[in-house]
Design a protein around this motif. Sequence first.
Motif, PDB file in Angstrom:
ATOM      1  N   THR A  30      26.950  -8.495   4.668  1.00  0.00           N
ATOM      2  CA  THR A  30      27.711  -7.360   4.280  1.00  0.00           C
ATOM      3  C   THR A  30      27.930  -7.170   2.826  1.00  0.00           C
ATOM      4  N   VAL A  31      28.918  -8.215   2.344  1.00  0.00           N
ATOM      5  CA  VAL A  31      29.300  -8.218   1.007  1.00  0.00           C
ATOM      6  C   VAL A  31      28.283  -8.111  -0.093  1.00  0.00           C
ATOM      7  N   ALA A  52      12.840  -4.598  -1.531  1.00  0.00           N
ATOM      8  CA  ALA A  52      12.799  -5.632  -0.793  1.00  0.00           C
ATOM      9  C   ALA A  52      14.057  -6.574  -0.774  1.00  0.00           C
ATOM     10  N   LEU A  53      14.568  -6.537  -1.990  1.00  0.00           N
ATOM     11  CA  LEU A  53      15.796  -7.209  -1.927  1.00  0.00           C
ATOM     12  C   LEU A  53      16.994  -6.898  -0.923  1.00  0.00           C
ATOM     13  N   LEU A  54      17.041  -5.591  -0.837  1.00  0.00           N
ATOM     14  CA  LEU A  54      18.076  -4.863  -0.046  1.00  0.00           C
ATOM     15  C   LEU A  54      17.716  -5.292   1.680  1.00  0.00           C
ATOM     16  N   LYS A  55      16.315  -5.495   1.844  1.00  0.00           N
ATOM     17  CA  LYS A  55      16.100  -5.607   3.324  1.00  0.00           C
ATOM     18  C   LYS A  55      16.321  -7.164   3.695  1.00  0.00           C
ATOM     19  N   VAL A  56      16.572  -8.061   2.661  1.00  0.00           N
ATOM     20  CA  VAL A  56      16.984  -9.383   2.699  1.00  0.00           C
ATOM     21  C   VAL A  56      18.290  -9.513   3.654  1.00  0.00           C
ATOM     22  N   PHE A  57      19.043  -8.633   3.198  1.00  0.00           N
ATOM     23  CA  PHE A  57      20.386  -8.520   3.890  1.00  0.00           C
ATOM     24  C   PHE A  57      20.593  -7.715   5.122  1.00  0.00           C
ATOM     25  N   GLN A  58      19.662  -6.438   5.120  1.00  0.00           N
ATOM     26  CA  GLN A  58      19.905  -5.638   6.139  1.00  0.00           C
ATOM     27  C   GLN A  58      19.337  -5.838   7.304  1.00  0.00           C
ATOM     28  N   LEU A  59      18.267  -6.593   7.432  1.00  0.00           N
ATOM     29  CA  LEU A  59      17.656  -7.197   8.723  1.00  0.00           C
ATOM     30  C   LEU A  59      18.426  -8.037   9.516  1.00  0.00           C
ATOM     31  N   PRO A  60      18.834  -8.844   8.863  1.00  0.00           N
ATOM     32  CA  PRO A  60      19.982  -9.984   9.601  1.00  0.00           C
ATOM     33  C   PRO A  60      20.970  -9.321  10.171  1.00  0.00           C
ATOM     34  N   ALA A  61      21.716  -8.499   9.510  1.00  0.00           N
ATOM     35  CA  ALA A  61      22.906  -7.735   9.740  1.00  0.00           C
ATOM     36  C   ALA A  61      22.703  -6.953  11.162  1.00  0.00           C
ATOM     37  N   LEU A  62      21.257  -6.359  11.308  1.00  0.00           N
ATOM     38  CA  LEU A  62      21.050  -5.630  12.585  1.00  0.00           C
ATOM     39  C   LEU A  62      21.318  -6.538  13.750  1.00  0.00           C
ATOM     40  N   VAL A  63      20.963  -8.023  13.591  1.00  0.00           N
ATOM     41  CA  VAL A  63      21.161  -8.691  14.606  1.00  0.00           C
ATOM     42  C   VAL A  63      22.440  -9.467  14.935  1.00  0.00           C
ATOM     43  N   LEU A  64      23.042  -9.746  13.570  1.00  0.00           N
ATOM     44  CA  LEU A  64      24.277 -10.474  13.694  1.00  0.00           C
ATOM     45  C   LEU A  64      25.425  -9.718  14.138  1.00  0.00           C
ATOM     46  N   LEU A  65      25.491  -8.385  13.638  1.00  0.00           N
ATOM     47  CA  LEU A  65      26.857  -7.604  14.048  1.00  0.00           C
ATOM     48  C   LEU A  65      26.984  -7.593  15.545  1.00  0.00           C
ATOM     49  N   PRO A  66      26.038  -6.872  16.361  1.00  0.00           N
ATOM     50  CA  PRO A  66      26.285  -6.784  17.894  1.00  0.00           C
ATOM     51  C   PRO A  66      26.325  -8.367  18.389  1.00  0.00           C
TER      52      PRO A  66
END
Length: 490
Positions: A397-398, A358-372
């Motif tokens: 990312t970091v 669950a902790l990893l998803k806290v950062f993966q989900l926003p990355a999917l929107v923020l990067l593009p």
Amino acid sequence: MSNPAPKFTATHWLIIIIASIGFLFDTYELLMTPLTAPPAIAELLGIDMTHPDVTVWTGRLLWISALCGGFFGLIGGWLTDKLGRKFVMAASIFIYSASPFCAAYSTSLGMFVVFRSLTFIGVCVEFVAAITWLAEVFEDKHQKEKWLGITQAFASLGGLLVTGINVWILGHLKELPHMGLPEASSWRYLLMTGILPAIPIALMLPFVPESKAWKDKKAAGTLKRASFGALFAPELRRVTIVTAVLSACAYGIAFGALQLTPLRVAPGLPELADTSKKMAPLRKQAAEQAIAAKKAAPGSPEAAAAKTALAEIKKNMGPLDKSVKEVGNTVQFYQEMGGLVGRILLAVLLVVGLSRVALLKVFQLPALVLLPLTYLYFFHTGGATFMWAYALCGLVTVAQFSYFGEYLPKVFPMHLRGTGGSFATNVGGRMIGTSMAFVTTNLVAPMISGDPTKILPVHLAKAAGYVGGGIALLALVVGFFLPEPKGEEV
């Protein structure tokens, strides 16, 4: 009733200080590359920094050094399990301290690439050896999680430090001593500062111990033999493959988008539009004079005239180049601040006790929107909006780098802790993930531009958005296969 945490001693504090310095300069040494590579390549090839060959060779350098770091980093992880955590960590720190200093004296592109690759090798080995060492010198679970998170936060301070020192060097370049350098260039002085971590580490290392758990098992003859094949035994195969893929995704975003931004993407921001217009004719004139100088016979009046004209053009480009570098440094600063907040947030969430998946998803989900969104939309608006969006990209990312630094020691047994962590970080992250720099600069950007010789910042921004967004989607899907850590071997 839980047992009280062991009392902290001076030795514990020395361990924390050494690990913090190591992580800080891990990032410092690596992030010298986006700041030094473009001007170094331009100078060593005798071309303008905006020449397409600079973009091509920047991508090649990142990939070559990453492949070297990944391969030798994997060997270093195996040596960490075989020779000891402290010994390998110390040796790798001295490698990554000496090599940038040597790179400052480069007289050819090949020499520069070799020494930057050595720096990458040292960093790749040090990271795995250090997290393995830290995971074993703290016997208390909560102390271990706390200090793994806190010490890794210093990695983002390394980014801030290298940016700050680069700004200071640019402002005081004329006052600095020559020190036998081939040219008094800012990138050479920045590389020389890479020697700094060797001094305090050398003074403190004699006073800290090797991992007691590893040392006792080694002495008793109960430490199993480390091997790469053991990583793919049925009980470890899933975690080995999934962590390698996820590490590749995190590094892929960093190298395929974030690290290309300060000096390769930022020059295309709207606030530099006037500078770009002024630079365009000067670039063309510089390219023409450089070609004329090469075609003319050595020592001929034509060659001398071309070189004189080229020097005058470069003099006129100086203030414009400085403006581009200043914006690049500001962009770098925002990313490092975002990364620092991400590492601190990760450390706080570790204490809260979220499940690791669950902790990893806290950062993966926003990355999917923020990067593009950042590279395909906010890049065209520029200003504070782009800077803050880029900072958030750095955060999500970091934070994942710190996540794996805490997660990996938990899922591999002691005799494979260095080997397993190195496979995920170095083969997955450093070898495969960092190759996304090559994909962005040499494959995707040329396709977008339609002409490999005319790759502009806007093409690189669009390529970074596509590559970063695609990788973020892959990471989110693969993350569902990540297993929760079981009982940790001590």
